[in-house]
Design a protein around this motif. Sequence first.
Motif, mmCIF file in Angstrom:
data_model
loop_
_atom_site.group_PDB
_atom_site.id
_atom_site.type_symbol
_atom_site.label_atom_id
_atom_site.label_comp_id
_atom_site.label_asym_id
_atom_site.label_seq_id
_atom_site.Cartn_x
_atom_site.Cartn_y
_atom_site.Cartn_z
ATOM 1 N N PRO B 81 0.845 -1.207 0.000
ATOM 2 C CA PRO B 81 0.000 0.000 0.000
ATOM 3 C C PRO B 81 0.873 1.247 0.000
ATOM 4 O O PRO B 81 0.990 1.942 1.016
ATOM 5 N N SER B 82 1.461 1.555 -1.151
ATOM 6 C CA SER B 82 2.512 2.573 -1.197
ATOM 7 C C SER B 82 2.008 3.968 -0.859
ATOM 8 O O SER B 82 2.792 4.846 -0.538
ATOM 9 N N LYS B 83 0.691 4.193 -0.947
ATOM 10 C CA LYS B 83 0.136 5.499 -0.565
ATOM 11 C C LYS B 83 -0.636 5.404 0.743
ATOM 12 O O LYS B 83 -1.523 6.223 1.026
ATOM 13 N N GLY B 84 -0.365 4.364 1.530
ATOM 14 C CA GLY B 84 -1.123 4.188 2.766
ATOM 15 C C GLY B 84 -2.548 3.767 2.454
ATOM 16 O O GLY B 84 -2.781 2.937 1.579
ATOM 17 N N GLY B 85 -3.505 4.348 3.152
ATOM 18 C CA GLY B 85 -4.902 4.032 2.886
ATOM 19 C C GLY B 85 -5.318 2.696 3.481
ATOM 20 O O GLY B 85 -4.797 2.272 4.513
ATOM 21 N N VAL B 86 -6.265 2.036 2.790
ATOM 22 C CA VAL B 86 -6.906 0.855 3.352
ATOM 23 C C VAL B 86 -6.505 -0.395 2.566
ATOM 24 O O VAL B 86 -6.563 -0.400 1.339
ATOM 25 N N VAL B 87 -6.073 -1.424 3.277
ATOM 26 C CA VAL B 87 -5.869 -2.732 2.655
ATOM 27 C C VAL B 87 -7.158 -3.528 2.849
ATOM 28 O O VAL B 87 -7.661 -3.648 3.965
ATOM 29 N N ILE B 88 -7.731 -4.021 1.730
ATOM 30 C CA ILE B 88 -8.921 -4.862 1.814
ATOM 31 C C ILE B 88 -8.512 -6.298 1.522
ATOM 32 O O ILE B 88 -7.997 -6.601 0.438
ATOM 33 N N LEU B 89 -8.710 -7.180 2.509
ATOM 34 C CA LEU B 89 -8.339 -8.586 2.342
ATOM 35 C C LEU B 89 -9.487 -9.346 1.683
ATOM 36 O O LEU B 89 -10.651 -9.136 2.028
ATOM 37 N N THR B 90 -9.143 -10.238 0.750
ATOM 38 C CA THR B 90 -10.199 -11.023 0.103
ATOM 39 C C THR B 90 -10.268 -12.441 0.647
ATOM 40 O O THR B 90 -11.103 -13.229 0.204
ATOM 41 N N ASN B 91 -9.378 -12.785 1.605
ATOM 42 C CA ASN B 91 -9.284 -14.210 1.935
ATOM 43 C C ASN B 91 -10.466 -14.772 2.723
ATOM 44 O O ASN B 91 -10.547 -15.976 2.932
ATOM 45 N N ALA B 92 -11.410 -13.897 3.123
ATOM 46 C CA ALA B 92 -12.642 -14.442 3.716
ATOM 47 C C ALA B 92 -13.719 -14.629 2.647
ATOM 48 O O ALA B 92 -14.777 -15.198 2.916
#
Lengths: 429, 459
Positions: B81-92
């Motif tokens: 996430p090179s600009k920060g912000g939100v990581v959304i995980l898809t593993n669920a």
Amino acid sequence: MSEMKELLRLLGELDDQLVGCMRCGMCQAVCPIYGQSGREADVARGKIALLEGLAHELVKDPQGVQDKVTRCLLCGSCAANCPSGVKALDIFLKARVILTGYLGLSSVKKAIFRGMLVKPKLFNRLLGMASMFQGLFTSPVNDIIGSSCSRFLEPVLGDRHLMLLAKTPLHKEVPSMDTPAGKSGLKVAFFPGCLADKIFPRVGHAVLKVLNHHGVGVFMPEGQACCGIPALSSGDRESYEKLVRANLAVFAAGKFDALVTPCATCTSTMKKIWPMMSEGMSASEQAALRELSAKIMDVNAFVVDKLGLAAPEPNADAVSVTVHDPCHLKKSLGVSAQPRTVLSLNPHYKVTEMAASDACCGCGGSFTLAYADMSAKIGQQKRDNIKNTGAQVVAMGCPACMLQISDMLSRNGDRVSVKHPMELYAEGL
Amino acid sequence: MNDALIKEFEALVGKENVMESESDRFSYAYDAAVLEPVMPALVVRPESREALGKLVKLCNDNGLPITVRGSGTNLSGGTIPSKGGVVILTNALNKIIEINEADLYAVVEPGVLTARFATEVAARGLFYPPDPGSQAVSTLGGNVAENAGGLRGLKYGVTKDYVMGVDFFNVDGELVKSGSRTVKCVTGLNLAGLMVGSEGTLGVFEKLILKLTPPPLAAKAMMAIFDDVAKASETVAAIIAAKIVPATLEFMDNFTIRTVEDFAHAGLPVDAQALLLIEVDGHPGQVADEAEKVEAICKQMGALRIQVAKDAAERNKVWEARRAALSALARVSPTTVLEDATVPRSQIPAMMHALGGIASKYKLTIGTFGHAGDGNLHPTILTDRRNKEEWHRVEAAIDEIFDVALSLGGTLSGEHGIGLAKSKYMEKETNKATVLFSRRLKKALDPKGILNPGKIIGE
């Protein structure tokens, strides 16, 4: 401030090991905790990244890192599956020591490890007293497994189904032993380990019966201490070293070809971790430790590899036994064929394999207390795999796994008995 | 991030699926690329596709960058996430929604693991061929976003050849549908094609429709040993020229052979300059015929020795050696830089020659193995990123590897993606107009620039 510098210096010493992780993420495929949570900080790659981040001051919160690093079963699945050969288990144990050194040990753990565990006689006496009163607070729940429930202790232990302390621990009935080699020409030192001494003395008796049957001399000194893993995995190096020294002292008095234990975790601790975590000891202690450590063997491996026993054809009406492979036996020591051979030495039993026999049972020592829900979820999968075989018995070479699997089967109301392979063999002698 | 906003995220996915502590966020700051970590402001793990769409809208409304992450195994920094912000995980989001045996397709959520999917498909007597090296842990969503390849690329193609449709959320959280469950479909723009390899910069995948095929009935593997790299690479061209397309046609150079042998003791010939590992598959009659022809071609082209696997155990042994290549190389030094510059297969001899020159010019250890049949070699630089002086040489060598690959008519990346690692080279391979076209496209679809900013086409 200076303490923080010291923390960074110590973590820096781990750097050569940390840098080997290429972040490929293959550990996600085998980590039992990640399998449940899907959280990166639960898997080895995440923990290693956090330790590296802390060492390089990209992460500022040592407590946060400690919380992640201790959320680990120490099962070693990641290390066994690591493409680039990162010794994740070594890293995590050393990190726990370093972080505990900085953050301090909780007062409960201090009381348990430093007040009790390092004093084997006191520890034995206290648990002996506890065994007299435990019946008042518990009631039997499963006669096949021998488990109990406790409404009184629920705030501490949750809805766990317990294996109680034995009325007579092994060291009460057999305080010590020193017999010469018999027809086998071999003599072993016997280290039952805390659980085979205090909760499953039947396992200790089975081992002694088998050794005696095959004419193996036994040196079993008084005053044996815990192998040290509970203290070390909580980062208490001081108590850990006291326990190692106590054991070195009692076993120095005997002459033997091998030191056998019926506990996968004790074996792997004494064989692998003792030499790895010995730099705080004197040169002569290290030499003694290396010499002893080289002789340590799982008792199943001893019976098969040293006594050269081979299993007969099972009887036509042989009872099905399914085998669980403890992490510290298969992944750490590469012992998986021998426990199957040992139980098959009794033609009354035959092996029926379960799915994923080497998946962790979820115990992980104090992990099961600290993360009871996670531990039970992992344990439930193991229970389902056991149940699906239809076997009446499940065998494993580790009393810690026996505790966890007894708990899981008992909670499900299953009538499957939980045995050590040596018990099954000894039955037929 | 302020508490009110965090509460909004918690309302969408539940408190237990929002991670805000430093230690949680730092564990999503990296992927498998050798790049500096960057911490996101927040990590969320939606458990439903509906929640996923709402998350995208919430981020867009607040101008928060989104980096969608499956298992974080890509080698180009696509999930940093090179600009920060939100990581959304898809593993669920890991449901296999449908496997249709009559119409040979499957519908899956983006977080389904590749190997798990391939196993489920195989249990129904069907075949999903793409097999990237990380398949045991990689997600199908990640495979589509990176257009992942694998060992079977030569005959069976790569991920893009198996994508029939992609439904995705636009930045407003609205569902956009593309492709269909039919073999033929020309309805509308080929948006599914646009999504493949887009590395999360144009939309957020909601579900994927993937093509399945019947599996080959038989396979035969062999190992051909050469005393000369040029002979091995010419053999590759000769096999293809004979109108035979093996399922797999892999190459290992002498350094890789020696390293694998040290590590795995697989009985490899350590004095060989090159190995080809070849597998033909298909109908048993065809397999027998092609295996014979391939053997004859290898001999004719000057192979010292050819070992044909007689049974499944021997076949497994051939592939074990190949599978061990990266592990073995990775153990040699702390840092492993795995490149995937790709050339037309006829240029492999020239590429191998150039790699040798680059290794000695920059005094680096480079082991080369990879997919010779499709020109996708993996020159693997063994180094220690803590050694600043050496690391500069590594960077210079990587620049030169790309220059050579492009001068031979090749491409920057065969299967690892552009991400952060290679975006600066984009214009070298294409031109200003291409990069500008791509940036305008992104600007139109993502006016605030929240979808994985900085990846592929830079700022």
